[in-house]
Design a protein around this motif. Sequence first.
Motif, mmCIF file in Angstrom:
data_model
loop_
_atom_site.group_PDB
_atom_site.id
_atom_site.type_symbol
_atom_site.label_atom_id
_atom_site.label_comp_id
_atom_site.label_asym_id
_atom_site.label_seq_id
_atom_site.Cartn_x
_atom_site.Cartn_y
_atom_site.Cartn_z
ATOM 1 N N ASN A 1 -18.157 -23.009 40.066
ATOM 2 C CA ASN A 1 -17.183 -24.436 40.479
ATOM 3 C C ASN A 1 -17.933 -24.853 41.761
ATOM 4 N N ASN A 2 -18.042 -26.937 41.274
ATOM 5 C CA ASN A 2 -18.196 -27.181 41.963
ATOM 6 C C ASN A 2 -17.235 -28.145 43.354
ATOM 7 N N ILE A 3 -17.719 -27.412 44.895
ATOM 8 C CA ILE A 3 -16.418 -27.452 45.448
ATOM 9 C C ILE A 3 -16.719 -28.472 45.935
ATOM 10 N N LEU A 4 -15.986 -29.714 46.311
ATOM 11 C CA LEU A 4 -16.149 -30.691 47.493
ATOM 12 C C LEU A 4 -15.459 -29.854 48.832
ATOM 13 N N LEU A 5 -17.000 -30.111 50.445
ATOM 14 C CA LEU A 5 -16.307 -29.806 51.523
ATOM 15 C C LEU A 5 -16.098 -30.697 52.041
ATOM 16 N N CYS B 1 -19.406 -33.229 52.561
ATOM 17 C CA CYS B 1 -19.310 -34.688 52.519
ATOM 18 C C CYS B 1 -18.575 -34.574 54.008
ATOM 19 N N TYR B 2 -19.337 -35.829 54.724
ATOM 20 C CA TYR B 2 -18.915 -35.557 56.353
ATOM 21 C C TYR B 2 -18.256 -36.831 55.852
ATOM 22 N N LEU B 3 -17.358 -37.026 56.762
ATOM 23 C CA LEU B 3 -16.552 -38.407 57.118
ATOM 24 C C LEU B 3 -16.744 -39.009 58.584
ATOM 25 N N LYS B 4 -16.911 -40.241 58.828
ATOM 26 C CA LYS B 4 -17.042 -40.639 60.178
ATOM 27 C C LYS B 4 -17.105 -42.025 60.351
ATOM 28 N N GLU B 5 -15.814 -42.610 60.304
ATOM 29 C CA GLU B 5 -15.384 -43.726 60.770
ATOM 30 C C GLU B 5 -15.375 -44.717 59.701
ATOM 31 N N GLY B 6 -14.132 -43.693 58.789
ATOM 32 C CA GLY B 6 -13.992 -44.395 57.238
ATOM 33 C C GLY B 6 -15.129 -44.666 55.779
ATOM 34 N N ILE B 7 -15.966 -43.992 56.858
ATOM 35 C CA ILE B 7 -17.140 -43.813 56.059
ATOM 36 C C ILE B 7 -17.660 -42.220 55.019
ATOM 37 N N PHE B 8 -17.577 -41.796 54.301
ATOM 38 C CA PHE B 8 -17.930 -40.357 53.646
ATOM 39 C C PHE B 8 -19.463 -40.624 53.016
ATOM 40 N N TYR B 9 -20.449 -39.679 53.952
ATOM 41 C CA TYR B 9 -21.731 -39.525 53.359
ATOM 42 C C TYR B 9 -21.350 -37.994 52.308
ATOM 43 N N ILE B 10 -22.947 -37.879 52.039
ATOM 44 C CA ILE B 10 -23.703 -36.461 51.783
ATOM 45 C C ILE B 10 -24.699 -36.293 51.394
ATOM 46 N N SER B 11 -24.803 -35.067 51.490
ATOM 47 C CA SER B 11 -26.463 -34.694 51.748
ATOM 48 C C SER B 11 -26.810 -33.199 52.078
ATOM 49 N N ASN B 12 -27.715 -33.049 51.884
ATOM 50 C CA ASN B 12 -28.420 -31.138 51.480
ATOM 51 C C ASN B 12 -28.346 -30.501 53.026
ATOM 52 N N ILE C 1 -26.241 -27.049 60.763
ATOM 53 C CA ILE C 1 -25.848 -27.520 61.964
ATOM 54 C C ILE C 1 -26.971 -28.176 63.104
ATOM 55 N N ASP C 2 -28.010 -28.294 62.406
ATOM 56 C CA ASP C 2 -28.686 -29.006 63.681
ATOM 57 C C ASP C 2 -28.827 -30.036 62.778
ATOM 58 N N THR C 3 -28.734 -31.386 61.646
ATOM 59 C CA THR C 3 -28.245 -32.490 61.501
ATOM 60 C C THR C 3 -27.466 -33.277 62.266
ATOM 61 N N PHE C 4 -26.248 -32.507 63.236
ATOM 62 C CA PHE C 4 -25.454 -33.022 63.809
ATOM 63 C C PHE C 4 -26.033 -33.539 65.549
ATOM 64 N N LYS C 5 -27.583 -33.064 65.649
ATOM 65 C CA LYS C 5 -27.821 -33.039 67.003
ATOM 66 C C LYS C 5 -28.344 -34.079 67.719
ATOM 67 N N THR C 6 -28.877 -34.567 66.524
ATOM 68 C CA THR C 6 -29.613 -35.823 66.890
ATOM 69 C C THR C 6 -28.480 -37.264 66.521
ATOM 70 N N GLU C 7 -29.071 -38.129 67.317
ATOM 71 C CA GLU C 7 -28.228 -39.650 67.508
ATOM 72 C C GLU C 7 -28.543 -39.932 66.041
ATOM 73 N N LYS C 8 -27.228 -40.643 66.420
ATOM 74 C CA LYS C 8 -27.259 -41.448 64.763
ATOM 75 C C LYS C 8 -27.688 -40.940 63.769
ATOM 76 N N GLU D 1 -26.626 -39.762 61.186
ATOM 77 C CA GLU D 1 -25.626 -40.638 59.380
ATOM 78 C C GLU D 1 -26.559 -41.731 58.859
ATOM 79 N N ARG D 2 -27.516 -42.345 59.739
ATOM 80 C CA ARG D 2 -27.917 -43.226 58.829
ATOM 81 C C ARG D 2 -28.623 -42.617 57.880
ATOM 82 N N LYS D 3 -29.253 -41.682 58.000
ATOM 83 C CA LYS D 3 -30.144 -41.179 57.403
ATOM 84 C C LYS D 3 -29.566 -40.574 55.581
ATOM 85 N N LEU D 4 -27.846 -40.113 55.883
ATOM 86 C CA LEU D 4 -27.430 -39.840 55.358
ATOM 87 C C LEU D 4 -26.587 -40.898 54.163
ATOM 88 N N LYS D 5 -26.631 -40.261 52.736
ATOM 89 C CA LYS D 5 -26.123 -41.227 51.458
ATOM 90 C C LYS D 5 -24.866 -41.518 51.918
#
Length: 108
Positions: free
Chosen positions: A14-18, A50-61, A66-73, A75-79
């Motif tokens: 099953n495809n589960i949107l997290l 599926c990451y939500l920040k300030e009303g915008i939804f993003y997806i990316s592998n 966890i290392d993705t979240f350690k760099t500043e900004k 979300e600019r690299k996410l879709k």
Amino acid sequence: MICRKYLLGENMRNNILLLFGGNSVEHEISIITAIQIIEKYKGKYNLIPCYLKEGIFYISNKLKKIDTFKTEKFERKLKKISFRANQNFIIQGIKKIHFDAVWIVAHG
């Protein structure tokens, strides 16, 4: 009624949107929870982070690490994605991504 497993095959997952993140004070806890779920259920479900920040939804592998979240900004690299009301898919550019269920792990 025909069983979904029969139609999709025994090995179809099953495809589960997290859905995680959000604007609460427990934003970071939500990220940690999502990473733990991804690790625990790897191979059992096809989890679509599926990451939500300030009303915008993003997806990316990249959201599976966890290392993705350690760099500043980071979300600019996410879709960015958008939803259609009462539909079981999300839109990423011109691509539709179908899902069977939504697992909400936003806290607060």
